[in-house]
Design a protein around this motif. Structure first.
Motif, PDB file in Angstrom:
ATOM      1  N   GLU A 196       5.362   4.734  -5.124  1.00  0.00           N
ATOM      2  CA  GLU A 196       4.557   3.576  -4.732  1.00  0.00           C
ATOM      3  C   GLU A 196       5.398   2.307  -4.801  1.00  0.00           C
ATOM      4  N   ALA A 197       4.897   1.265  -4.137  1.00  0.00           N
ATOM      5  CA  ALA A 197       5.614  -0.003  -4.081  1.00  0.00           C
ATOM      6  C   ALA A 197       5.677  -0.664  -5.461  1.00  0.00           C
ATOM      7  N   ALA A 198       6.840  -1.252  -5.780  1.00  0.00           N
ATOM      8  CA  ALA A 198       6.969  -2.024  -7.016  1.00  0.00           C
ATOM      9  C   ALA A 198       6.756  -3.493  -6.681  1.00  0.00           C
ATOM     10  N   ARG A 207       2.114   3.041 -11.855  1.00  0.00           N
ATOM     11  CA  ARG A 207       2.654   3.197 -10.516  1.00  0.00           C
ATOM     12  C   ARG A 207       3.443   4.491 -10.452  1.00  0.00           C
ATOM     13  N   ASP A 208       3.149   5.314  -9.440  1.00  0.00           N
ATOM     14  CA  ASP A 208       3.972   6.490  -9.220  1.00  0.00           C
ATOM     15  C   ASP A 208       5.294   6.038  -8.630  1.00  0.00           C
ATOM     16  N   TRP A 238       0.850  -1.202   0.000  1.00  0.00           N
ATOM     17  CA  TRP A 238       0.000   0.000   0.000  1.00  0.00           C
ATOM     18  C   TRP A 238       0.882   1.248   0.000  1.00  0.00           C
ATOM     19  N   GLY A 239       0.397   2.332  -0.597  1.00  0.00           N
ATOM     20  CA  GLY A 239       1.184   3.559  -0.654  1.00  0.00           C
ATOM     21  C   GLY A 239       1.367   4.245   0.688  1.00  0.00           C
TER      22      GLY A 239
END
Ligand SMILES: Cc1cc2nc3c(=O)[nH]c(=O)nc-3n(C[C@H](O)[C@H](O)[C@H](O)COP(=O)(O)OP(=O)(O)OC[C@H]3O[C@@H](n4cnc5c(N)ncnc54)[C@H](O)[C@@H]3O)c2cc1C
Ligand code: SF4
Lengths: 561, 213
Positions: free
Chosen positions: B193-195, B189-190, B172-173
């Motif tokens: 954020e999680a990859a 995905r920014d 989660w961000g």
């Protein structure tokens, strides 16, 4: 009209703890748009007989306070909750932000006990709109005559064409962001702001709807898609139901209430009303309220109760006197009855794609197909369904509570969070007298009996839910979602408990929200709904409040107040 | 458990525009919670710890989330839900009574308290509570099914997912004010954020997650 003003609303002192020390006093109220800021506030003395004392500052009470103050009436609006400055008080945290909810104890029972708390009502200046999901929909016109046109529930004493104009007023006041063309119902004016960008969860709904051959739309939302005054455009942080820390959300707190203050209304935060006082003649004389550790009394020519569908009947029942032993405005025996939640079932599934539904407002797309299409239904009423974006705590309690997962199974499913999609309804539930708010023996921190909320679904409710679950399951299958499951027990939005109508024997208030029994006692919030329809209620509550203000002005002009 | 988001840590964003002052304050306070119980007795606390280990089992290769301590804090504050099923006693009493009754049920079935059972036995007992099959005077009329669903499960799960470690685990961000998000569509995905790792690209995901900030 206005009475003498005394510039004192309480002790002087700097409040840094809005949950325990009132902020709105001494001639000023918090400026919701600035860190540590203040705006001037007109103040009334307790012995000033104000034109209106309003209990509750949410969708109903806050809107009405604004419109009455702008019409020149003297207004004191009281709310049990704190007066927040979103920019400095709201954290990006599900746990911390439970401070926005009404978490005082309530007892639930019946065959389908409601889950209240986070999903139902707020305790803040601005009411539940501080943490609502911003979905801003109009009723289907026929719902205002549900009994005569559609054969169920009850007719409203309101005409949809008049409501259409008030909806327009509210949509303008909140600068609703919505689609250029709305697929259902009679023509409506263009939404003031352009629609929001869709996130992947919303696109899944759109693809599913298209596969099923029904219309869908970007959701009309009360959060701005472009700058508006001191509100920046929404940044898609996704914490909307936990309070918007940027002020993009057009809640009552940052729309109607600043207007109310500018027009001379006084707002008292952390002011819990325990009783509406009535005199020998059977008229309301003011309200007893608890603030800063003591009980006070505010005199008023008119009292408006706007505490939402549980607190409103609770207050009316708690205000019983020898003359009104069953509570105020209750000659019909209907105060507290016909409580209506809305069904809030969902279907969840997993996508191969990364969805990351936590980004953006939780319900960016929706369909009202089953509100407007009556063919093929084996139930009365309708429902809309929307895309979803639960944050982790909400998602985990859904997986645990509704899906029954714990242990390794829970941890495994939670890991798939970013691939999760869901469709959730806001569905109509029918009014039933057995669904009701009564008083329990237990008392709250103010020594007031707490509410007992009794709820059972009827067969029609169950058929509607089943229809929606079946349809949404197909809509998710159509987009190749896997591991689809149904969340069968959830409800949201509360209405009813003080319904409006044309007949004093079968309703609590008339079309103007004026109680039949006590001519200077009004009820203006979600409680007055005779039926709930299949859309979220706040736009309708605000439209009714605007209409009520206009009616009060007209009645006052004719000397009929 | 597989690690879908290798190297991702929500806390790495603590000083980025995704966190504001009030969020830092709130999370710092939460991260400082651990250790001695203030609501539970030592005996109850051990029992709660054992139950949490079954409801939200944790991997051994990272610092555990102090679930029992977070729950203790909730009970110290008496933080209510805003509603209570008529068949349940108030929050604190429900926990005290439920713990007593669960331990009693363990003794009845196995002759020893809950903490002395092995994991499978503990799970079986919890399952029986979930199904409403535990009864007896220790429950004082409280249905075990309701206690399990509305109190035990709910409160423990909420405590676990209030902790940043759990947020990192599910990708989660996390806190997102004022920056919010920009890339909204499918598989977008920014950089903050999680990859996600897909089995064959762990090294790439790890690299990207190290850059999250
Ligand atoms: C999580 C969530 C999401 C929602 N999403 C949407 C949505 O997307 N769209 C939509 O249309 N609706 C939504 N709603 C519903 C909507 O917020 C409510 O229907 C609406 O705000 C109700 O308006 P109201 O004026 O009746 O009551 P409220 O807005 O709840 O205001 C009542 C106020 O009265 C105060 N009060 C009560 N009793 C007393 C007392 N005795 N003394 C002093 N003050 C008192 C309370 O503190 C409260 O602030 C949502 C609600 C929730 C909880
Ligand atoms: S997504 Fe938009 S409306 Fe929702 S909390 Fe964030 S900025 Fe506010």
């Amino acid at each position: 009209m206005a009475t003498t003003t005394r510039k004192r609303c309480g002790r002087t002192g700097v409040s840094d703890d809005p949950q325990h020390v009132p902020r709105a006093r001494d001639g000023r109220a918090p400026d919701v748009f600035r860190h540590g800021g203040w705006v001037p506030m007109r103040c009334y003395g307790e012995n000033d007989e104000v034109d209106f004392a309003i209990v509750g500052t949410g969708a109903g009470g806050g809107t009405l306070a604004c419109r009455l103050a702008e019409a020149g009436f003297s207004v004191v609006a009281l709310d049990a909750g704190p007066y927040w400055r979103p920019l400095e008080d709201f954290a990006s945290d599900e746990h911390e932000q439970t401070k926005l909810y009404w978490t005082d104890e309530r007892i639930v029972d019946g065959e389908n006990p409601l889950q209240l708390g986070s999903n139902n009502s707020g305790k803040s200046v601005g009411g539940s709109t501080v943490h609502f999901a911003m979905v801003s929909l109009r009723f289907r016109p026929e719902w205002f005559k549900a009994r005569s046109k559609l054969g169920y529930g009850a007719d409203w004493p309101l005409d949809w064409r008049e409501m259409w104009d008030y909806y327009t007023e509210v949509e303008q006041a909140l600068k609703i962001s919505g689609p250029v063309r709305y697929p259902w119902g009679p023509k409506r004016p263009r939404y003031p702001y352009r629609p929001h960008e869709l996130n992947a969860a919303a696109l899944v709904l759109a693809q599913g709807a298209e596969a099923m051959g029904i219309d869908w739309t970007p959701t009309p939302l009360a959060t701005v898609s472009a700058p508006r005054g001191l509100s920046p455009p929404c940044v898609y942080r996704g914490f909307c139901t936990l309070g918007c820390s940027t002020n993009a959300k057009q809640s009552v707190l940052i729309t109607w209430l600043p207007r109310a203050l500018a027009a001379g209304a006084e707002i008292r935060d952390l002011a819990m009303v325990g009783r509406v006082e009535v005199n020998e003649a059977g008229l309301a004389t003011g309200v007893h309220y608890h603030r800063e550790g003591a009980w006070h009394f505010q005199r008023a020519r008119n009292v408006v109760v706007a505490g939402y569908a549980i607190e409103t009947p609770r207050l009316l029942l708690n205000s019983a006197t020898a003359r009104y032993p069953d509570g105020l405005a209750n000659s019909s025996g209907l105060v507290g009855k016909n409580l209506m939640a809305q069904s809030n079932q969902a279907v969840w599934g997993l996508m191969e794609d990364e969805i990351r539904a936590y980004k953006g407002p939780p319900s960016l797309s929706m369909t009202e197909h089953w509100n407007y299409q009556d063919r093929g239904k084996d139930f009365f009423g309708g429902y809309c369904y929307m895309s979803q974006g639960p944050l982790p705590a909400l998602w985990a309690t859904t997986q645990a509570g509704a899906h029954g997962l714990w242990g390794d199974a829970l941890m495994r499913d939670m890991e798939k969070y970013n691939h999760q999609v869901g469709l959730k309804i806001v569905g109509e539930m029918l009014p039933q007298k057995r669904n009701r708010v009564t008083l329990a023996d237990e008392k709250d921190q103010y020594g007031l009996p707490i509410a007992r909320v009794t709820y059972s679904w009827c067969d029609n409710d169950k058929r509607l839910i089943e229809h929606s679950l079946r349809f949404m399951t197909q809509a998710l299958e159509a987009v190749d979602a896997r591991d689809i499951w149904r969340q069968e027990d959830d409800t949201c939005h509360l209405n009813g408990t003080a319904r409006m109508g044309d007949d004093p024997r079968t309703s609590v208030v008339n079309a103007d929200c004026r109680s039949w029994d006590i001519s200077n006692l009004w009820i203006c919030d979600g409680s007055v709904f005779p039926t709930v329809g299949g859309v979220n209620p706040s736009l309708t509550i605000q439209a009714i409040a605007c209409r009520t203000a206009d009616r009060i002005r007209a009645l006052a002009a004719r000397g009929e107040l | 458990m597989s690690n879908r988001y290798p190297g991702y840590d929500v806390l790495a964003k603590r000083h980025t525009p995704s966190w504001n002052e009030q969020t830092r304050r709130v999370i710092d306070k939460r991260l400082a919670i651990s250790g001695e119980p203030r609501f539970f007795t030592a005996q109850e606390y051990a029992l709660v710890g054992a139950i949490c280990a079954r409801i939200v089992p944790q991997p051994s290769d990272r610092a555990p989330i102090p679930v029992a301590a977070l729950l203790d804090e909730k009970l110290v504050l008496n933080a209510l839900d805003g509603y209570r099923d008529a068949r349940l006693p108030p929050l604190r009493e429900a926990w005290r009574r439920g713990l007593r009754a669960l331990d009693e049920a363990a003794r009845e079935a196995h002759g020893v308290g809950f903490t002395r059972l092995d994991a499978a036995e503990q799970d079986a007992l919890l399952k029986r509570a979930e199904e409403g099959k535990l009864e007896g005077p220790a429950w004082e009329g409280m249905p075990s099914k309701l206690f399990f669903e509305k109190r035990l499960l709910r409160d423990i799960v909420l405590a676990y997912y209030a902790h940043p470690t759990s947020w990192s685990e599910i990708g989660w961000g996390g806190p997102a004010s004022p920056r919010g998000y920009v890339r909204m569509g499918f598989n977008r995905r920014d950089p903050w954020e999680a990859a996600e790792a897909h089995g064959d690209d762990d090294a790439k995901a790890l690299r990207e997650n190290r850059r999250v900030g």
